[in-house]
Design a protein around this motif. Structure first.
Motif, PDB file in Angstrom:
ATOM      1  N   ASP A  62      25.978 -20.312   9.253  1.00 37.83           N
ATOM      2  CA  ASP A  62      25.532 -20.002  10.617  1.00 37.83           C
ATOM      3  C   ASP A  62      24.869 -18.621  10.723  1.00 37.83           C
ATOM      4  O   ASP A  62      24.587 -18.150  11.819  1.00 37.83           O
ATOM      5  CB  ASP A  62      26.692 -20.106  11.610  1.00 37.83           C
ATOM      6  CG  ASP A  62      27.854 -19.178  11.249  1.00 37.83           C
ATOM      7  OD1 ASP A  62      27.784 -18.534  10.190  1.00 37.83           O
ATOM      8  OD2 ASP A  62      28.821 -19.106  12.025  1.00 37.83           O
ATOM      9  N   ASP A  63      24.643 -17.997   9.565  1.00 42.74           N
ATOM     10  CA  ASP A  63      23.968 -16.689   9.570  1.00 42.74           C
ATOM     11  C   ASP A  63      22.529 -16.894   9.098  1.00 42.74           C
ATOM     12  O   ASP A  63      22.254 -16.969   7.893  1.00 42.74           O
ATOM     13  CB  ASP A  63      24.717 -15.717   8.644  1.00 42.74           C
ATOM     14  CG  ASP A  63      24.330 -14.268   8.914  1.00 42.74           C
ATOM     15  OD1 ASP A  63      23.787 -13.986   9.994  1.00 42.74           O
ATOM     16  OD2 ASP A  63      24.565 -13.415   8.039  1.00 42.74           O
ATOM     17  N   PHE A  64      21.642 -17.067  10.039  1.00 38.07           N
ATOM     18  CA  PHE A  64      20.225 -17.294   9.708  1.00 38.07           C
ATOM     19  C   PHE A  64      19.347 -16.680  10.785  1.00 38.07           C
ATOM     20  O   PHE A  64      19.839 -16.285  11.865  1.00 38.07           O
ATOM     21  CB  PHE A  64      19.930 -18.795   9.561  1.00 38.07           C
ATOM     22  CG  PHE A  64      20.188 -19.594  10.797  1.00 38.07           C
ATOM     23  CD1 PHE A  64      19.246 -19.675  11.819  1.00 38.07           C
ATOM     24  CD2 PHE A  64      21.386 -20.280  10.952  1.00 38.07           C
ATOM     25  CE1 PHE A  64      19.491 -20.411  12.962  1.00 38.07           C
ATOM     26  CE2 PHE A  64      21.639 -21.024  12.097  1.00 38.07           C
ATOM     27  CZ  PHE A  64      20.687 -21.087  13.107  1.00 38.07           C
ATOM     28  N   ASN A  84      18.162 -16.348  16.165  1.00 34.94           N
ATOM     29  CA  ASN A  84      19.303 -16.043  15.307  1.00 34.94           C
ATOM     30  C   ASN A  84      20.338 -17.153  15.345  1.00 34.94           C
ATOM     31  O   ASN A  84      20.462 -17.870  16.347  1.00 34.94           O
ATOM     32  CB  ASN A  84      19.982 -14.752  15.773  1.00 34.94           C
ATOM     33  CG  ASN A  84      19.333 -13.509  15.192  1.00 34.94           C
ATOM     34  OD1 ASN A  84      18.326 -13.597  14.506  1.00 34.94           O
ATOM     35  ND2 ASN A  84      19.912 -12.363  15.468  1.00 34.94           N
ATOM     36  N   SER A  87      26.394 -16.486  13.922  1.00 24.83           N
ATOM     37  CA  SER A  87      27.392 -15.788  13.098  1.00 24.83           C
ATOM     38  C   SER A  87      27.957 -14.531  13.741  1.00 24.83           C
ATOM     39  O   SER A  87      29.076 -14.141  13.442  1.00 24.83           O
ATOM     40  CB  SER A  87      26.750 -15.404  11.762  1.00 24.83           C
ATOM     41  OG  SER A  87      25.673 -14.505  11.990  1.00 24.83           O
ATOM     42  N   HIS A  88      27.195 -13.910  14.611  1.00 25.08           N
ATOM     43  CA  HIS A  88      27.581 -12.581  15.090  1.00 25.08           C
ATOM     44  C   HIS A  88      27.520 -12.501  16.621  1.00 25.08           C
ATOM     45  O   HIS A  88      26.922 -13.353  17.269  1.00 25.08           O
ATOM     46  CB  HIS A  88      26.658 -11.519  14.488  1.00 25.08           C
ATOM     47  CG  HIS A  88      25.209 -11.809  14.727  1.00 25.08           C
ATOM     48  ND1 HIS A  88      24.467 -12.632  13.915  1.00 25.08           N
ATOM     49  CD2 HIS A  88      24.376 -11.419  15.719  1.00 25.08           C
ATOM     50  CE1 HIS A  88      23.243 -12.731  14.385  1.00 25.08           C
ATOM     51  NE2 HIS A  88      23.163 -12.004  15.482  1.00 25.08           N
ATOM     52  N   VAL A  89      28.109 -11.438  17.124  1.00 27.85           N
ATOM     53  CA  VAL A  89      28.120 -11.210  18.573  1.00 27.85           C
ATOM     54  C   VAL A  89      26.868 -10.417  18.944  1.00 27.85           C
ATOM     55  O   VAL A  89      26.412  -9.560  18.178  1.00 27.85           O
ATOM     56  CB  VAL A  89      29.383 -10.402  18.965  1.00 27.85           C
ATOM     57  CG1 VAL A  89      29.400 -10.080  20.451  1.00 27.85           C
ATOM     58  CG2 VAL A  89      30.640 -11.181  18.570  1.00 27.85           C
ATOM     59  N   HIS A  90      26.292 -10.733  20.077  1.00 23.00           N
ATOM     60  CA  HIS A  90      25.143  -9.965  20.570  1.00 23.00           C
ATOM     61  C   HIS A  90      25.436  -9.440  21.979  1.00 23.00           C
ATOM     62  O   HIS A  90      26.042 -10.139  22.797  1.00 23.00           O
ATOM     63  CB  HIS A  90      23.871 -10.824  20.617  1.00 23.00           C
ATOM     64  CG  HIS A  90      22.742 -10.127  21.315  1.00 23.00           C
ATOM     65  ND1 HIS A  90      21.916  -9.229  20.666  1.00 23.00           N
ATOM     66  CD2 HIS A  90      22.355 -10.134  22.608  1.00 23.00           C
ATOM     67  CE1 HIS A  90      21.066  -8.732  21.549  1.00 23.00           C
ATOM     68  NE2 HIS A  90      21.299  -9.253  22.734  1.00 23.00           N
ATOM     69  N   THR A  91      24.989  -8.217  22.251  1.00 22.69           N
ATOM     70  CA  THR A  91      25.154  -7.634  23.594  1.00 22.69           C
ATOM     71  C   THR A  91      23.808  -7.130  24.098  1.00 22.69           C
ATOM     72  O   THR A  91      23.136  -6.344  23.418  1.00 22.69           O
ATOM     73  CB  THR A  91      26.147  -6.449  23.565  1.00 22.69           C
ATOM     74  OG1 THR A  91      27.359  -6.889  22.943  1.00 22.69           O
ATOM     75  CG2 THR A  91      26.446  -5.960  24.977  1.00 22.69           C
ATOM     76  N   VAL A 100      28.724 -14.632  22.374  1.00 22.51           N
ATOM     77  CA  VAL A 100      29.698 -14.743  21.282  1.00 22.51           C
ATOM     78  C   VAL A 100      29.574 -16.093  20.600  1.00 22.51           C
ATOM     79  O   VAL A 100      29.666 -17.134  21.256  1.00 22.51           O
ATOM     80  CB  VAL A 100      31.133 -14.562  21.828  1.00 22.51           C
ATOM     81  CG1 VAL A 100      32.150 -14.692  20.698  1.00 22.51           C
ATOM     82  CG2 VAL A 100      31.283 -13.224  22.520  1.00 22.51           C
ATOM     83  N   GLN A 101      29.355 -16.054  19.285  1.00 27.39           N
ATOM     84  CA  GLN A 101      29.323 -17.261  18.450  1.00 27.39           C
ATOM     85  C   GLN A 101      28.419 -18.352  19.029  1.00 27.39           C
ATOM     86  O   GLN A 101      28.793 -19.525  19.069  1.00 27.39           O
ATOM     87  CB  GLN A 101      30.744 -17.784  18.233  1.00 27.39           C
ATOM     88  CG  GLN A 101      31.528 -16.874  17.282  1.00 27.39           C
ATOM     89  CD  GLN A 101      32.925 -17.381  17.021  1.00 27.39           C
ATOM     90  OE1 GLN A 101      33.752 -17.357  17.909  1.00 27.39           O
ATOM     91  NE2 GLN A 101      33.183 -17.822  15.812  1.00 27.39           N
ATOM     92  N   HIS A 104      21.223 -17.452  19.461  1.00 28.13           N
ATOM     93  CA  HIS A 104      20.556 -16.713  20.531  1.00 28.13           C
ATOM     94  C   HIS A 104      19.149 -16.310  20.099  1.00 28.13           C
ATOM     95  O   HIS A 104      18.896 -16.095  18.919  1.00 28.13           O
ATOM     96  CB  HIS A 104      21.371 -15.487  20.955  1.00 28.13           C
ATOM     97  CG  HIS A 104      21.734 -14.574  19.825  1.00 28.13           C
ATOM     98  ND1 HIS A 104      22.840 -14.777  19.034  1.00 28.13           N
ATOM     99  CD2 HIS A 104      21.142 -13.458  19.358  1.00 28.13           C
ATOM    100  CE1 HIS A 104      22.924 -13.814  18.137  1.00 28.13           C
ATOM    101  NE2 HIS A 104      21.894 -13.007  18.297  1.00 28.13           N
TER     102      HIS A 104
END
Lengths: 159, 271
Positions: A62-64, A84, A87-91, A100-101, A104
């Motif tokens: 899920d990291d792409f 994206n 895999s990661h959180v974005h703010t 979150v997860q 985006h």
């Protein structure tokens, strides 16, 4: 001229919608220590240069990432959007929204450019894709990029 | 008024805890979300997983290098050079390990707080290596060039982004700088060259104006001549008159200007 001097919503819409086509692949499925990467050169009918790049983590499915950059007349590369994985959180800096997860899509905004932030700081959650290939298809569709997705006349029976 | 240290510590601890989130993943790893972020708003990826020897592994699972790859070739970090030295120093100073593209640290569960800070700080520092990337450095080259030119020539003698007057399509063949010296003689057309692409363009512009019969002396300033393709350098130096190999050779630029215009007094002393 620097992007800060020319950015406008009209310009960003025009850059998104203008017909583009892939002219060459800088690399395809090149292996790096952490990921696999592909990058291609894209040109619009008006002669503007773009780059489309794809990254897939070798460790996390899920990291792409799949992004498109535009080259200004000054030679500055400006990220227009990046799709994206989850895999990661974005703010978001502008509104504090936390994603979150969830996949985006980062998008350049006039406000981010004018405030001197990272141009693509703003992102919106999306459930329109879940894999790199689906992200690539969505980018090709939303940014009007021809030949990013290989056209095959063969039947899928061979897959 | 004195600070109530005990109360302040309590508030700080509560506040810091609110900034940290733990999110389980389907692969049995846990996302440790911290306030450490890339400029684009993405959190640094820190994943925790149990290790067979007990304790935890905190790892970025290769995400930091992948993020760096958006703006630079991550192979530059592996090759001997400034970026590699910086990268190794950050890994060593923070007591981290680097294997197969992953940056990680193994810790006992009790040490997780300190380790998260250490890893977060290191990943932020590693991302800053992208500021040394060739693209970004080239964007400061023109600023450095402008400063250098103003050190050797007065404002009144400098025309930046010069378009030749009274010629058709002149705007298609711009000159980075035109310098006119008081002794007369030919104007000097100066071109800054940070990339192969610019070397090709400058070659074309110089050739165009020569073909048009314009009289000028051309001067090439490479950002780093060694980084420009051999054939591009060859073509450009064939059509150009004078050059310096980098902005580090400003003294040579000054000397060449003085020789071209035969007067040391024409150039103001360096500031």
């Amino acid at each position: 001229m620097p992007i800060r001097d020319i950015v406008s919503n009209e310009l960003l819409v025009q850059l998104r919608n203008c017909p583009k086509r892939v002219i060459s692949w800088v690399c395809q499925d090149r292996e790096k220590p952490s990921h696999i990467e592909s990058t291609c050169e894209v040109v619009s009918d008006a002669g503007d240069d773009f780059l489309v790049y794809m990254r897939q983590s070798k460790i996390l499915n899920d990291d792409f990432s799949c992004g498109i950059k535009w080259k200004t007349s000054d030679g500055e590369w400006v990220v227009l959007a990046r799709y994206n994985g989850s895999s990661h959180v974005h703010t978001n800096r502008i509104d504090g929204e936390v994603i979150v997860q969830q996949c985006h899509v980062h998008q350049i905004t006039v406000e981010a450019v004018e405030r001197g932030w990272s141009h693509e700081n703003y992102a919106v959650a999306s459930d329109a894709y879940a894999t790199l290939n689906e992200a690539k298809c969505l980018l090709a569709s939303e940014f009007n990029v021809q030949e990013l997705i290989p056209q095959s006349s063969q039947l899928l029976l061979w897959n | 008024m004195e600070l109530d240290i005990t109360k302040l510590k309590e508030t700080l601890c509560t506040s810091l805890c609110k900034e940290v989130g733990l999110y389980p993943r389907q692969d049995n790893r846990v996302i440790v979300d911290t306030p450490f972020r890339f400029p684009d708003g993405d959190s640094l990826l820190i994943l925790a997983e149990p290790i067979s020897t007990g304790g935890l592994r905190l790892s970025d699972c290769g995400h930091t290098l992948m993020h760096l790859s958006y703006s630079m070739d991550v192979d530059d970090i592996a090759k001997p050079g400034n970026r590699n030295e910086l990268f190794q120093r950050i890994i060593n100073e923070n007591g981290l390990s680097f294997e197969s593209g992953q940056i990680f640290v193994d810790v006992s569960t009790d040490d997780i707080g300190r380790a998260v800070f250490r890893l977060g700080q290191a990943l932020s520092q590693i991302f800053d290596i992208s500021f040394l990337s060739r693209n970004r450095v080239s964007s400061t080259f023109y600023e450095d060039l402008d400063r250098a030119i103003h050190m050797v020539a007065p404002n009144a003698r400098i025309q930046k982004n010069y378009i030749v007057e009274n010629r058709d399509s002149a705007e298609d063949y711009p000159v980075d700088y035109r310098l006119d010296f008081p002794q007369g003689g030919l104007p000097l057309f100066l071109f800054g060259i940070p990339s192969n692409e610019k070397a090709k363009l400058a070659t074309l512009v110089i050739q165009h104006w020569r073909t048009e019969g314009l009289q000028f002396t051309s001067f090439i300033v490479f950002q780093d001549q060694l980084r420009i393709g051999r054939s591009d350098v060859a073509r450009l130096t064939n059509v150009g008159d004078e050059s310096i190999s980098s902005l580090g050779a400003i003294a040579d630029m000054r000397r060449k200007f003085e020789r071209l215009y035969r007067s040391g007094e024409a150039l103001p002393a360096e500031a």
